[in-house]
Write an enzyme that holds these catalytic residues in place. Sequence first.
Site, PDB file in Angstrom:
ATOM      1  N   ASP A 112       0.915  -1.434   0.235  1.00  0.00           N
ATOM      2  CA  ASP A 112       0.124   0.225   0.133  1.00  0.00           C
ATOM      3  C   ASP A 112       0.759   1.210   0.232  1.00  0.00           C
ATOM      4  O   ASP A 112       1.630   1.236   0.919  1.00  0.00           O
ATOM      5  CB  ASP A 112      -0.794   0.114   1.102  1.00  0.00           C
ATOM      6  CG  ASP A 112      -2.177   0.518   0.844  1.00  0.00           C
ATOM      7  OD1 ASP A 112      -2.378   1.516   0.203  1.00  0.00           O
ATOM      8  OD2 ASP A 112      -3.257  -0.017   1.697  1.00  0.00           O
ATOM      9  N   ASP A 215      -3.062   4.550  -2.456  1.00  0.00           N
ATOM     10  CA  ASP A 215      -3.885   5.244  -1.306  1.00  0.00           C
ATOM     11  C   ASP A 215      -4.148   6.628  -1.985  1.00  0.00           C
ATOM     12  O   ASP A 215      -3.344   7.602  -2.422  1.00  0.00           O
ATOM     13  CB  ASP A 215      -3.200   5.504  -0.271  1.00  0.00           C
ATOM     14  CG  ASP A 215      -4.103   5.881   0.928  1.00  0.00           C
ATOM     15  OD1 ASP A 215      -5.203   5.035   1.409  1.00  0.00           O
ATOM     16  OD2 ASP A 215      -4.162   6.988   1.458  1.00  0.00           O
ATOM     17  N   GLU A 296      -6.628   3.809  -5.759  1.00  0.00           N
ATOM     18  CA  GLU A 296      -7.928   4.296  -4.892  1.00  0.00           C
ATOM     19  C   GLU A 296      -8.121   5.709  -5.576  1.00  0.00           C
ATOM     20  O   GLU A 296      -7.568   6.677  -5.075  1.00  0.00           O
ATOM     21  CB  GLU A 296      -7.831   4.096  -3.504  1.00  0.00           C
ATOM     22  CG  GLU A 296      -9.015   4.638  -2.630  1.00  0.00           C
ATOM     23  CD  GLU A 296      -8.650   4.779  -1.500  1.00  0.00           C
ATOM     24  OE1 GLU A 296      -9.535   4.727  -0.321  1.00  0.00           O
ATOM     25  OE2 GLU A 296      -7.581   5.540  -0.976  1.00  0.00           O
ATOM     26  N   HIS A 357     -11.587  -2.339   3.757  1.00  0.00           N
ATOM     27  CA  HIS A 357     -11.272  -2.003   5.213  1.00  0.00           C
ATOM     28  C   HIS A 357     -11.780  -0.583   5.319  1.00  0.00           C
ATOM     29  O   HIS A 357     -12.113  -0.115   6.542  1.00  0.00           O
ATOM     30  CB  HIS A 357      -9.671  -1.777   5.578  1.00  0.00           C
ATOM     31  CG  HIS A 357      -9.069  -0.635   4.639  1.00  0.00           C
ATOM     32  ND1 HIS A 357      -8.875  -0.987   3.368  1.00  0.00           N
ATOM     33  CD2 HIS A 357      -8.397   0.457   5.009  1.00  0.00           C
ATOM     34  CE1 HIS A 357      -8.250   0.154   2.859  1.00  0.00           C
ATOM     35  NE2 HIS A 357      -8.037   0.920   3.848  1.00  0.00           N
ATOM     36  N   ASP A 358     -12.498   0.206   4.673  1.00  0.00           N
ATOM     37  CA  ASP A 358     -13.008   1.358   4.648  1.00  0.00           C
ATOM     38  C   ASP A 358     -14.576   1.228   4.814  1.00  0.00           C
ATOM     39  O   ASP A 358     -15.260   2.387   5.015  1.00  0.00           O
ATOM     40  CB  ASP A 358     -12.655   2.608   3.619  1.00  0.00           C
ATOM     41  CG  ASP A 358     -11.322   2.846   3.859  1.00  0.00           C
ATOM     42  OD1 ASP A 358     -10.810   2.942   5.006  1.00  0.00           O
ATOM     43  OD2 ASP A 358     -10.779   3.217   2.835  1.00  0.00           O
TER      44      ASP A 358
HETATM   45  C1  NOJ Z   1      -7.836   5.635   2.292  1.00  0.00           C
HETATM   46  C2  NOJ Z   1      -7.629   4.682   3.121  1.00  0.00           C
HETATM   47  O1  NOJ Z   1      -8.315   3.372   2.529  1.00  0.00           O
HETATM   48  C3  NOJ Z   1      -8.157   4.931   4.401  1.00  0.00           C
HETATM   49  O2  NOJ Z   1      -8.045   3.782   5.237  1.00  0.00           O
HETATM   50  C4  NOJ Z   1      -7.447   5.909   4.964  1.00  0.00           C
HETATM   51  O3  NOJ Z   1      -8.003   6.197   6.129  1.00  0.00           O
HETATM   52  C5  NOJ Z   1      -7.230   7.200   4.046  1.00  0.00           C
HETATM   53  N1  NOJ Z   1      -6.921   6.798   2.726  1.00  0.00           N
HETATM   54  C6  NOJ Z   1      -6.086   8.089   4.514  1.00  0.00           C
HETATM   55  O4  NOJ Z   1      -4.853   7.468   4.168  1.00  0.00           O
END
Ligand code: NOJ
Length: 568
Positions: A112, A215, A296, A357-358
């Site tokens: 990541d 990210d 992402e 995970h979000d």
């Molecule tokens: C996206 C990530 O998936 C998330 O978990 C994170 O809090 C934010 N970016 C900040 O890095």
Amino acid sequence: MPADINWKDKIPEWWEKAVFYQVYPRSYMDSNGDGIGDIKGIIDKLDYLNDGTPNSLGIDAIWFSPFFKSPHYDFGYDISDFCDIDPCYGTLEDFDRLVEEAHRRNIRIMLDLVVNHTSIEHPWFQESRSSRDNPMRDWYIWQDGVGPRRRPPNNWKNNFFGSAWEWDEHTEQYYLHSFLKEQADLNWFNPEVKRAVFDVLRFWFDRGADGFRLDVAHHYCKDKQLRNNPIFFLKDDVPDKMPSYDRLPAMNLFYYFCLPEFQVPKYTKHQPETHRILKEMRQLMDSYPEKTSVGEVISEDPRTTASYYGDNDELHMNFYFDLMFCKWKAGAFKRCVDRWESIIPEGARPAYALSNHDQARAFSRYDQGAHGDWRARLMALLLLTLRGTPFIYYGEEIGMKEAQIPRHRLQDPLGKKWYPFYPGRDGARTPMQWEYRSGAGFTTEEPWLPIGPELDSRNVAKQEKDPHSLLNLYKRLIWLRKDLPALQIGNYRSLEKGVPYNCYLYLRELDEERLLVALNFSYLKKIINLTREDRPCEVLISTDPRRQEKAVGKDFELAPGEGCLLKL
Ligand code: NOJ
């Protein structure tokens, strides 16, 4: 890649045929009994992921959420040393062993890359913060306050709510943070920052990493003039896109009441300079053999998201998150996939995930009472048969549910801040459920987050023994996919005519191989007419354990909630 390439004859890259699996290292396997997952624990579970036989899951690559050195304000998404492993996860030697053991099993490693920002504990930020004339001052985005009350320089909000500017008492300036105040945004206009980040990529490539998930790749550059963002008014189409969170009613409230406050991120996201950086990063990746990336990128407009493929010279793959937000309707999924297929440039490779995970776990998003089990099976078939590279979120293969975390056990800063309106992301990050016993086979001690619901049935050991379990469906699908090039790299075409209501039908075709995926989203049985097929058709796999026969007649009956993959 030249524009006149014949995509049909292009030899697929490994990542175009691969099935990815996302591991959240903190929650996968704890080898030393401290309640936190670690790299050694992951190594112990590699055979589960792929031991070369259909007894294992059979995935081809793992994307690891960050395990780099971090003070864990945002659980690894706030990195304080890009080139070291956090002691709670292990050491660089453990990482080397992970690469070796994974590669021995033909599993590739995706890391990541979190470089929109660093932790405020990163030495780069410590230097930058130390004085206004420090040579590293310009590695971050610093600004004076405005007016006698020294208000923030503009109206930019961070993604976790509140101003994106934090006042630094010591040097009497604000610094920019698009996420937590402990995550300071790097200044990507500074060539030294770019050089340092590119060195990080080289460091991990040289150590055996096969790719990166980028990210918030749309966030790197911000408007140089720091202009105010326009205000966002609640758009008509937003509620329609929202998932059915009826198990998590607070989530709906959160979206409805907080969205109008959002801004149009005109000057904070999707800046043209970000594309230039991604092109350079791609060149660096392409200077190594067989490296890949997945981005992402979050945008309201799928055309903006698609623009990050560039001319096949930016991201190799790009997540399409709209798939996670489809309502439980065949038409919603069909429209979503068709839209993405029609927007992305020719030859671009979609990347799909049902959860990460979000987000709340897909199982619970679609459970709506007690429908999660059959819907999870249908979703597995969808994910693994769409054109694109599938990403399975750990635990999805055993139907792990979103956990309701009691307030005193919350870890995610978002959950802590917004409780009870928004429970945060901990519910999707609970420990992997290996066995039905205390600690779920994840740890021998108290786990960092509580174990999720229904451990007695939602665990690997139990599902391995049951031929009809979700886990075994995933295994069969993944291994079947390896034998069907049409599924891996064939065309996608959704059907319009003769499709029963609330069913989604699509073809996957490659040369002579023709496959039909038929998904019944409804509670009624449906008949699919196959009279136009001149060859006898065969069911290769069904999500319904009760289906016996393989050969099918001209009128093919789909049971309620059933999905089938047919060879035409
Ligand atoms: C996206 C990530 O998936 C998330 O978990 C994170 O809090 C934010 N970016 C900040 O890095």
